[in-house]
Every structure is written in structure tokens, then in C-alpha cells.
Design an enzyme around this catalytic site. Structure first.
Site, short mmCIF file in Angstrom:
data_model
loop_
_atom_site.label_atom_id
_atom_site.label_comp_id
_atom_site.label_asym_id
_atom_site.label_seq_id
_atom_site.Cartn_x
_atom_site.Cartn_y
_atom_site.Cartn_z
N THR A 149 0.73 -1.30 -0.15
CA THR A 149 -0.02 0.18 0.23
C THR A 149 0.81 1.38 -0.01
N GLY A 188 3.03 -3.19 8.59
CA GLY A 188 3.40 -3.47 9.95
C GLY A 188 4.85 -3.74 10.25
N GLU A 431 -6.02 -5.92 4.11
CA GLU A 431 -6.21 -6.84 3.22
C GLU A 431 -7.34 -7.01 2.32
C1 LIG Z 1 -4.36 -19.39 11.18
C2 LIG Z 1 -3.44 -18.34 11.43
C3 LIG Z 1 -4.08 -17.02 11.70
C4 LIG Z 1 -3.40 -16.01 11.38
C5 LIG Z 1 -4.14 -14.82 11.17
C6 LIG Z 1 -3.29 -13.72 10.67
C7 LIG Z 1 -3.82 -13.03 9.59
C8 LIG Z 1 -3.20 -11.61 9.58
C9 LIG Z 1 -2.03 -11.51 8.93
C10 LIG Z 1 -1.47 -10.46 8.45
C11 LIG Z 1 -2.18 -9.18 8.79
C12 LIG Z 1 -2.20 -8.30 7.64
C13 LIG Z 1 -2.02 -6.82 7.84
C14 LIG Z 1 -2.66 -5.98 6.70
C15 LIG Z 1 -1.74 -6.29 5.47
C16 LIG Z 1 -2.35 -5.70 4.05
O1 LIG Z 1 -3.29 -5.09 4.20
S1 LIG Z 1 -1.48 -5.97 2.88
C17 LIG Z 1 -2.14 -5.02 1.25
C18 LIG Z 1 -3.62 -5.67 0.99
N1 LIG Z 1 -4.00 -4.94 -0.20
C19 LIG Z 1 -5.09 -5.40 -0.66
O2 LIG Z 1 -5.83 -6.29 -0.27
C20 LIG Z 1 -5.45 -4.60 -2.05
C21 LIG Z 1 -6.79 -4.87 -2.49
N2 LIG Z 1 -6.99 -4.88 -3.76
C22 LIG Z 1 -6.80 -5.88 -4.68
O3 LIG Z 1 -6.76 -7.06 -4.24
C23 LIG Z 1 -6.94 -5.53 -6.15
O4 LIG Z 1 -6.52 -4.33 -6.58
C24 LIG Z 1 -8.41 -5.83 -6.56
C25 LIG Z 1 -9.44 -5.08 -5.95
C26 LIG Z 1 -8.43 -7.47 -6.51
C27 LIG Z 1 -8.32 -5.28 -8.23
O5 LIG Z 1 -7.39 -5.77 -8.76
P1 LIG Z 1 -7.20 -5.43 -10.49
O6 LIG Z 1 -7.72 -4.20 -10.70
O7 LIG Z 1 -5.93 -6.12 -10.83
O8 LIG Z 1 -8.10 -6.53 -10.77
P2 LIG Z 1 -9.70 -6.43 -11.45
O9 LIG Z 1 -9.55 -5.68 -12.97
O10 LIG Z 1 -10.70 -6.08 -10.32
O11 LIG Z 1 -9.88 -8.09 -11.71
C28 LIG Z 1 -9.28 -8.72 -13.07
C29 LIG Z 1 -9.40 -10.32 -12.79
O12 LIG Z 1 -8.53 -10.74 -11.87
C30 LIG Z 1 -9.37 -11.36 -10.90
N3 LIG Z 1 -8.42 -11.44 -9.60
C31 LIG Z 1 -8.37 -10.21 -8.80
N4 LIG Z 1 -7.70 -10.63 -7.68
C32 LIG Z 1 -7.27 -11.85 -7.65
C33 LIG Z 1 -6.66 -12.66 -6.72
N5 LIG Z 1 -6.21 -12.43 -5.79
N6 LIG Z 1 -6.60 -14.14 -7.38
C34 LIG Z 1 -7.09 -14.59 -8.45
N7 LIG Z 1 -7.87 -13.63 -9.15
C35 LIG Z 1 -8.06 -12.38 -8.89
C36 LIG Z 1 -10.61 -10.99 -10.73
O13 LIG Z 1 -11.50 -11.65 -10.39
C37 LIG Z 1 -10.84 -10.59 -12.25
O14 LIG Z 1 -11.21 -11.93 -12.99
P3 LIG Z 1 -12.02 -11.56 -14.05
O15 LIG Z 1 -11.57 -10.93 -15.13
O16 LIG Z 1 -12.19 -13.17 -14.72
O17 LIG Z 1 -13.35 -11.29 -13.56
C1 FAD Z 2 -4.45 -1.46 10.57
C2 FAD Z 2 -3.97 -1.54 8.97
C3 FAD Z 2 -2.78 -2.51 8.48
C4 FAD Z 2 -2.55 -2.46 7.37
N1 FAD Z 2 -1.21 -3.14 7.18
C5 FAD Z 2 -0.72 -3.10 5.89
C6 FAD Z 2 0.54 -4.09 5.49
O1 FAD Z 2 1.24 -4.25 6.18
N2 FAD Z 2 0.95 -3.80 4.31
C7 FAD Z 2 0.24 -3.05 3.20
O2 FAD Z 2 0.86 -3.03 2.15
N3 FAD Z 2 -0.83 -2.37 3.62
C8 FAD Z 2 -1.35 -2.49 4.66
N4 FAD Z 2 -2.55 -1.85 5.23
C9 FAD Z 2 -3.21 -1.00 4.06
C10 FAD Z 2 -4.41 -1.70 3.64
O3 FAD Z 2 -4.54 -3.00 2.99
C11 FAD Z 2 -5.40 -0.84 2.86
O4 FAD Z 2 -5.55 0.37 3.52
C12 FAD Z 2 -6.77 -1.41 2.29
O5 FAD Z 2 -6.35 -2.20 1.50
C13 FAD Z 2 -7.76 -0.34 1.77
O6 FAD Z 2 -7.12 0.59 1.13
P1 FAD Z 2 -7.09 2.14 0.99
O7 FAD Z 2 -6.71 2.56 2.28
O8 FAD Z 2 -6.63 2.71 -0.11
O9 FAD Z 2 -8.64 2.71 1.03
P2 FAD Z 2 -9.71 2.99 -0.39
O10 FAD Z 2 -9.60 2.29 -1.41
O11 FAD Z 2 -9.05 4.60 -0.35
O12 FAD Z 2 -10.96 3.20 0.34
C14 FAD Z 2 -11.74 4.54 0.61
C15 FAD Z 2 -13.25 4.25 0.31
O13 FAD Z 2 -13.33 4.13 -1.16
C16 FAD Z 2 -14.13 2.92 -1.57
N5 FAD Z 2 -13.54 2.37 -2.84
C17 FAD Z 2 -12.29 2.35 -3.26
N6 FAD Z 2 -12.47 1.65 -4.43
C18 FAD Z 2 -13.37 1.32 -4.98
C19 FAD Z 2 -14.18 0.66 -5.82
N7 FAD Z 2 -13.34 0.27 -6.66
N8 FAD Z 2 -15.31 0.61 -5.87
C20 FAD Z 2 -16.27 0.96 -4.90
N9 FAD Z 2 -15.69 1.70 -3.75
C21 FAD Z 2 -14.40 1.91 -3.55
C22 FAD Z 2 -13.80 1.92 -0.44
O14 FAD Z 2 -14.96 1.01 -0.30
C23 FAD Z 2 -13.73 2.80 0.88
O15 FAD Z 2 -14.92 3.21 1.23
C24 FAD Z 2 -3.00 -1.67 6.43
C25 FAD Z 2 -4.19 -1.00 6.62
C26 FAD Z 2 -4.41 -1.05 8.09
C27 FAD Z 2 -5.77 -0.17 8.56
#
Ligand SMILES: CCCCCCCC/C=C\CCC/C=C/C(=O)SCCNC(=O)CCNC(=O)[C@H](O)C(C)(C)COP(=O)(O)OP(=O)(O)OC[C@H]1O[C@@H](n2cnc3c(N)ncnc32)[C@H](O)[C@@H]1OP(=O)(O)O
Ligand code: FAD
Length: 666
Positions: A149, A188, A431
Site C-alpha cells: 500500500t 506493519g 487485506e
Molecule cells: C491461522 C493463523 C491465523 C493468523 C491470522 C493472521 C492474519 C493476519 C496476517 C497479516 C495481517 C495483515 C495486515 C494487513 C496487510 C495488508 O493490508 S497488505 C495489502 C492488502 N491490499 C489489498 O488487499 C489490496 C486490495 N486490492 C486488490 O486485491 C486488487 O487491486 C483488486 C481489488 C482485486 C483489483 O485488482 P485488479 O484491478 O488487478 O483486478 P480486476 O480488474 O478487478 O480483476 C481482474 C481479474 O482478476 C481477478 N482477480 C483479482 N484478484 C485476484 C486474486 N487475488 N486471485 C485471483 N484472481 C484475482 C478478478 O477476479 C478478475 O477476474 P475476471 O476478469 O475473470 O473477472
Molecule cells: C491496521 C492496518 C494495517 C495495514 N497493514 C498493511 C500492511 O502491512 N501492508 C500493506 O501493504 N498495507 C497495509 N494496510 C493497508 C490496507 O491494505 C489498505 O488500507 C486497504 O487495502 C484499503 O485501501 P485504501 O486505504 O487505499 O482505501 P481506499 O481504497 O482509498 O478506500 C476508501 C473508500 O473508497 C471505496 N472504494 C475504493 N475503491 C473502490 C471501488 N473500486 N469501488 C467502490 N468503492 C471503492 C472503499 O470502499 C472505501 O469506502 C493496512 C491497513 C490498516 C488499516
């Protein structure tokens, strides 16, 4: 020697009422007697490590002290774990995760190391890359995080701005953060803990963009821990929760890394700069899929923690009279209290059961991918998205509901409910943000609906769409099986409505993307309904399966819980069922009675059920939820730890209050 206190009499009586063997349920929830024993043994060792006991409660420490204390304790925890694993089995991730609470109290600064850094090396690295980094990472000779992110983008990861430009002359990538919005933000441990990270960046070769890829990057000197030249790194500051997670920012200025540091299991850059495409570019998103699956288990645990605190407290707490002249009742005897709490217990079971089969589905996809097969990947992606979204959101609601169920004392930090809430609510965003993930599932559901209309065979989780198209709605019966069908009918109906809404907008001349946006409220509702149908169906099937292998008394209780879950959601979504299924008003009236009967059946087992989660006092960290029920004594003991109670008159009296009062008197 530690003082042994008497157990609260109400809790003693509650435990005597229990109709099933608590230990048997603990073994079942843990996944077997051996797992429970291993967990308890490890927790017991931790309990006796003197250096892990906090002299001052963490809440009274400064931001900096709190972090430093968390690092200190995390290192001790890791050493204890290493010693344990040398002699015995490697601990299961779930057991490590639970034990961490006893030590850190909040979120560990190493959370992302074990949660995402190591799994990304495993999931995205070639065998050679794994051989180079895994031993060091597993031994924690290097500590890492997952830096994806940025300030400007979290959701839309194709829009990430960090660049990795290949220089064929030196066989290196040059990392840059061109703008303030390109800075990594959130990872983190990134602030001041880690020395490595997985950086997700846009790959450029000869001026051409090749999309986002993961790179393993050393950011700090291993000896001095100073940021390497070209790296700007720091901590992002206080948040709503995650006080000790040490979330950070990171920027690059012409920072060079060797070619081998691009994790190349899925796509490769050859020495001469040739780009070799992988089987599916979305495999780069693989770590996120794994973590989304794990969050379902995480949600089960947070719900169990909150339920344990609130149910034990409700058994100990007496307030008001039901009848004049009678003693004040235990608040657990108010039906409204049971309504708030028993769903918390059932929800934790629903998520544990869901995690069990979802994790197996995840392992199957990973195995298939190893054989270049990816048929089940879209279904897994759709399931992991909606189940992560729904489980984290439900857990957030339930933890808050448990806090409210504890009245004023639930608002005390020493209840631990605020920290549990801070954690749970974060999972709704991280996530993959809640709405965004529901929309990913909706995308899959729209395709599934089209396939159903074309008469194609569908994946198991959406096969109900075909049944719905083929058959008339089933005659309603108030049995769990028919109710689950009802949830599937709601999902199918909402999926059809959302699909039709998109078509209507397209027919009216809108682009598909605009039509999608216009229908998106309906799309997320369809996704939520699908999720609920999956949760209820899976929970029911798992309960039926396990019931045959447990004692009849336990099977009975498990049956009460699954019925409660299903009936609760029937009543919560009665409006939808009236629109989309054959349920009638009279059926709903019968189910209201059934719900009340189930609350009464669960009532004698409530304390036994939360005891079976087997969450030790050290993990719970709650004045309200401890096993012995010494609620009032603990509240007072914790209050006495406040630094403000260490002196009879605080200096602010002499400095400010006294002159202020004097002036007021004149
Ligand atoms: C048992 C143990 C317990 C322990 C538990 C501990 C758990 C906690 C561990 C760690 C803590 C975590 C702390 C936080 C970390 C983070 O937040 S890291 C950052 C996370 N970020 C995100 O999640 C970002 C979210 N965004 C996305 O994933 C993507 O941008 C998207 C929203 C999916 C969009 O991507 P994109 O624009 O590239 O794709 P689309 O155009 O929408 O879709 C295209 C096609 O791709 C398919 N797709 C998308 N994602 C996936 C995937 N992951 N795998 C497979 N396919 C995927 C999608 O379905 C579309 O398919 P289609 O064209 O056939 O429709
Ligand atoms: C406690 C915490 C720990 C984290 N740890 C990590 C980490 O270790 N590593 C890492 O890489 N990231 C980490 N993150 C980041 C996290 O993964 C992002 O904050 C999360 O994926 C949301 O993305 P954003 O902040 O850009 O929200 P945004 O996408 O800006 O969301 C803002 C609003 O816009 C809306 N929105 C955005 N896109 C769309 C769409 N396509 N359609 C409709 N609505 C939409 C959402 O629903 C939301 O209401 C962490 C976040 C938190 C809070």
C-alpha cells in the site's frame, strides 16, 4: 507463590449446569487433542517466563515505551518458541497467533514477518530464491514486512506508483518513489523494526511498463540498523488500534537491488531484460488470498475472546430485579442479554467451521497451481473475498455488541474489549477493503449467473444458481436444510436483480463500467447474501459431519448452536426471505418462538461453551472475563495501578486547581 483465589460462586454453579464435556469441545475446536496439548504446553511455558510479566500496564506507557516493550517481549517470545520447536513439533500458526496475545497484548511488530513476509517468499519465490532467503527469514536473521500500500493507493494496486526500472548493464533494478503519493504507507513493522521488506512495484524495462511485481529489498544495515542510502523510512504515528504494530512509511531514491531480488516464481526478467510472462498475472496477488483465508480464522478467535469475556461477566453480574422482592438476577438471565451473547458463541463456531473447509480449498488450489492447473482459482478468489469481508465485519459488530453487553465496565481498557475491537475493526479494512472485496465476489457472481443462463455447469459454491433456475421454489419448511435453501434463493434472487439492473443501464446506453457503478449497491447486497448462504450451508454441513464423531451430549449442543445461527439470520433477513423465498408470515412467527426456545436450551451451557474456547487469562487480559470471575476485585486492582493513584495529591492541584478555585471564590 501466586495467591489462589476462590472461583466466583455463580460461575461454579454455571459450570455445574453444563450438559456436555467441555474438554471434548476444546479438542474439537483446536483440531484434535494433540493440538490442544501442544498449545497448553506452550502457553504454560510462556506463563512462567518472568521477563514477560509487565510491571506497569501497557496503557500507561508512552507511544515509544509501548513499542520498545513490545519489541523486547516479541524477541523473548521468539526465543521461547525456537527452544520449544527444537525439542518438539513446529507450533501450528493458530497456536502461535493465540499465544502472541498473552505476550504482546496488542499487535506484534513482527506480525507481518510471519503473516506475510515469509509466506510471500514461499508463494512467490523460485526454489533458488527460497533457498537463499527462507532459512534466514525463518530463523529471523532477517526481519521483513509486506510493503504494498502507498499513500495514494491501497485498493487499486495496478495504480501503485513505486517504480522498479531494470538496468540490463548492471543487472539491477532501480527503485524510485517519484511523488509523495508513491510512498509506501501502512506496512506493519516497517517503522523501526524490520530490515527487509517485500516491495510491490511497477516494473519498467526499456521504458515499457510490465505491471506490478514483488521485490525483496534490504532497507536497513544489518549491523547498525540505519536506513541504507536511498531509503527514507519511518513510523506513521498513532492509530485507532494496532498500537504496537509499528506501521511505517518508505520511500526510495534511485535505490539499486540485484536482478535476483525480484521474486520470480510467476514471472521473470532475464539478464538481458527479456520479460517472461507467468501463467496468470493475478498470481502476484497470491499472498493476499492466503491472508484473507486466515482472517476468517482470526475473526473466529476475536469473536470467541469477546464472547468469553461478555458471557462470564454476564454470569457474575447481578443487576435489577425481574420480580419485586426477589434478589437481583444474573444479567445472563435477561433474554435480551442472551440474544446479544449466544449469537457471538455461534458465530465463532460458524467461522471456525468455515475456515476449516476454506483452508482445505486454498491448499487444493496451491497444489493445483504447482501442476500448472488454475481452474479453481477464480472460485477461491471469490470465496476468500466475500468470506473475509463478511467474517471481519460480523466480528466487528459482535465484539462491539459484547462490549455494550458489559455496560459501563465494557468501556474500561482493563476489560480488553477496546483492544480487541481495535484489532477486529482494522481487519474490515486491511487485506482488501470490505466493499471492494464484496465487489470482487460480485464480479464472479455476475459471470456465474451468465453461465447459469447459458446452461453451463457451475463451480460448487454457485451451483445453487442452476437449481434455482431449474426448479420452482421449494415448499417452505422450518428445518435448517430448507432455511439454507431459502438463503440460497435470496442470494440467487439478488444476483439476478443486480444482473438485470446492469443490463437495464446498458440497454439505456450506459457503458458497462458505468452500469456496474450504478448497480453496485445491489451488487454488494448480492455478494453479502451469497456469503451468508455459504456460511450457513458450510456451518450446517460441517456440524452434521462432526456430530457423528462426537459424544451425543456434545452433538446436541453443537446442533443447538448451528440452529441458533441459522434462525438468527433468518429473523435478521426476514424481509429478504419474504421477497425471494416461499417463507410465510406464519413461518416467521414459528421461528421467533424457535429462537427463544434455542436461547433457553443454550442458557445452561453458555459458560461451558465459552470455557471450551480455552482462552487463558493471560491471553484474555480482561478484568471482566477471567476464569475465576473476580470481576470487581480485578477492576479495583487494575484501577490501583493507575499512576494517578500513586500519590494522595497530584501536583496539578497546587499548580492549577488551587489558584483556579481561589479565584472562583473571590
Ligand atoms: C491461522 C493463523 C491465523 C493468523 C491470522 C493472521 C492474519 C493476519 C496476517 C497479516 C495481517 C495483515 C495486515 C494487513 C496487510 C495488508 O493490508 S497488505 C495489502 C492488502 N491490499 C489489498 O488487499 C489490496 C486490495 N486490492 C486488490 O486485491 C486488487 O487491486 C483488486 C481489488 C482485486 C483489483 O485488482 P485488479 O484491478 O488487478 O483486478 P480486476 O480488474 O478487478 O480483476 C481482474 C481479474 O482478476 C481477478 N482477480 C483479482 N484478484 C485476484 C486474486 N487475488 N486471485 C485471483 N484472481 C484475482 C478478478 O477476479 C478478475 O477476474 P475476471 O476478469 O475473470 O473477472
Ligand atoms: C491496521 C492496518 C494495517 C495495514 N497493514 C498493511 C500492511 O502491512 N501492508 C500493506 O501493504 N498495507 C497495509 N494496510 C493497508 C490496507 O491494505 C489498505 O488500507 C486497504 O487495502 C484499503 O485501501 P485504501 O486505504 O487505499 O482505501 P481506499 O481504497 O482509498 O478506500 C476508501 C473508500 O473508497 C471505496 N472504494 C475504493 N475503491 C473502490 C471501488 N473500486 N469501488 C467502490 N468503492 C471503492 C472503499 O470502499 C472505501 O469506502 C493496512 C491497513 C490498516 C488499516
Amino acid at each position: 507463590m501466586a495467591t489462589v483465589h476462590k472461583i466466583n460462586e455463580d460461575l461454579v454453579k454455571e459450570r455445574q449446569k453444563c450438559t456436555f464435556n467441555v474438554q471434548e469441545l476444546t479438542y474439537l475446536l483446536d483440531g484434535g487433542e494433540e493440538v490442544t496439548k501442544e498449545r497448553r504446553e506452550f502457553e504454560n511455558i510462556l506463563r512462567n517466563v518472568k521477563e514477560l510479566q509487565d510491571e506497569v500496564p501497557e496503557v500507561y506507557l508512552s507511544h515509544k515505551e509501548r513499542y520498545e516493550n513490545a519489541v523486547r517481549k516479541t524477541c523473548i517470545l521468539q526465543n521461547v518458541r525456537n527452544d520449544f520447536e527444537k525439542k518438539r513439533e513446529v507450533l501450528s500458526p493458530r497456536n502461535i497467533f493465540r499465544a502472541g496475545y498473552a505476550v504482546i497484548k496488542d499487535v506484534s511488530p513482527f506480525f507481518l514477518h510471519n503473516g506475510m513476509f515469509v509466506p510471500t517468499i514461499i508463494g512467490q519465490g523460485t526454489p533458488e530464491q527460497q533457498a537463499e532467503w527462507l532459512p534466514k527469514a525463518k530463523a529471523m536473521a532477517i526481519i521483513g514486512t509486506y510493503a504494498q500500500t502507498e499513500l495514494g493507493h491501497g485498493t487499486f494496486i495496478r495504480g501503485l506508483e513505486t517504480t522498479a526500472t531494470y538496468d540490463a548493464k548492471t543487472e539491477e533494478f532501480i527503485l524510485n518513489s517519484p511523488k509523495v503519493t508513491s510512498y509506501k504507507w501502512w506496512p506493519g513493522g516497517l517503522g523501526t523494526t524490520v530490515n527487509h521488506c517485500i516491495t510491490v512495484a511497477q516494473l519498467y524495462i526499456n521504458g515499457k511498463k510490465y505491471g506490478i511485481h514483488p521485490f525483496i529489498v534490504q532497507i536497513r544495515d544489518l549491523e547498525t540498523h540505519k536506513p541504507l542510502p536511498g531509503i527514507k523510512v519511518g513510523e506513521i504515528g498513532p492509530k485507532m488500534g494496532f498500537a504496537t504494530a509499528n506501521n511505517g512509511f518508505l520511500g526510495f531514491q534511485n535505490f539499486r537491488i540485484p536482478r535476483k531480488n525480484m521474486l520470480m516464481k510467476n514471472a521473470q526478467v532475464l539478464k538481458d531484460g527479456t520479460f517472461v510472462k507467468g501463467m496468470n498475472e493475478k498470481l502476484t496477488y497470491g499472498t493476499m488470498v492466503m491472508v484473507r483465508v486466515n482472517i476468517v480464522s482470526d475473526s473466529a478467535f476475536h469473536t470467541a475472546m469477546a464472547a468469553t469475556i461478555a458471557v462470564r461477566y454476564a454470569a457474575v453480574r447481578h443487576q435489577s430485579q425481574l420480580k419485586a422482592k426477589e434478589p437481583e438476577v444474573q444479567i445472563i438471565d435477561y433474554l435480551t442479554q442472551q440474544h446479544k451473547l449466544f449469537i457471538a458463541i455461534a458465530t465463532s463456531h460458524a467461522f471456525s467451521n468455515t475456515y476449516t473447509w476454506l483452508y482445505q480449498a486454498y491448499l487444493k488450489v496451491v497444489e493445483d497451481l504447482g501442476k500448472q492447473k488454475q481452474d479453481h482459482l477464480p472460485e477461491l478468489h471469490a470465496l476468500s473475498c466475500c468470506l473475509k469481508a463478511t467474517s471481519s465485519r460480523d466480528a466487528g459488530v459482535i465484539v462491539e455488541q459484547c462490549r455494550l453487553a458489559c455496560g459501563g465496565h465494557g468501556y474500561m481498557a482493563s476489560s480488553n474489549l477496546p483492544i480487541i475491537y481495535g484489532y477486529t475493526t482494522a481487519a474490515i479494512t486491511y487485506e482488501g477493503e470490505h466493499t471492494v472485496l464484496l465487489l470482487q465476489t460480485a464480479r464472479y457472481l455476475m459471470k456465474a449467473w451468465m453461465s447459469a443462463l447459458e446452461g453451463k455447469v457451475l463451480a460448487p459454491s454457485v451451483a445453487y444458481l442452476v437449481d434455482w433456475l431449474k426448479s420452482d421454489k421449494q415448499r417452505w419448511q422450518n428445518t435448517p436444510e430448507v432455511i439454507v435453501k431459502g438463503f440460497q434463493h435470496v442470494a440467487a434472487g439478488k444476483i439476478k436483480d443486480a444482473f438485470d439492473a446492469i443490463q437495464k443501464h446498458v440497454k439505456a446506453g450506459k457503458d458497462y463500467e458505468d452500469a456496474w457503478n450504478l448497480a453496485s449497491v445491489q451488487l454488494i447486497k448480492a455478494s453479502e447474501a451469497h456469503s451468508r448462504a455459504i456460511l450457513c450451508d458450510g456451518y450446517l454441513r460441517e456440524t452434521v459431519r462432526t456430530s457423528s464423531s462426537v459424544s451425543p451430549s456434545l452433538a446436541k449442543v453443537l446442533n443447538h448452536l448451528v440452529q441458533l445461527y441459522i434462525v438468527y439470520w433468518t429473523l435478521e433477513t426476514a424481509g429478504d426471505l419474504l421477497v425471494y423465498s416461499n417463507i410465510g408470515k406464519d413461518d416467521i412467527a414459528v421461528l421467533k418462538e424457535k429462537y427463544e426456545e434455542l436461547l433457553a436450551l443454550i442458557r445452561p451451557n453458555a459458560v461451558g461453551l465459552v470455557d471450551a474456547f480455552d482462552i487463558s487469562d493471560e491471553i484474555l487480559q480482561s478484568t471482566l472475563g477471567s476464569y475465576d470471575g473476580r470481576v470487581y476485585e480485578r477492576l479495583m486492582e487494575e484501577a490501583m495501578k493507575s499512576p494517578l493513584n500513586k500519590e494522595p495529591v497530584n501536583q496539578s492541584f497546587h499548580k492549577y486547581l488551587k489558584p483556579f478555585i481561589k479565584k472562583a471564590k473571590l
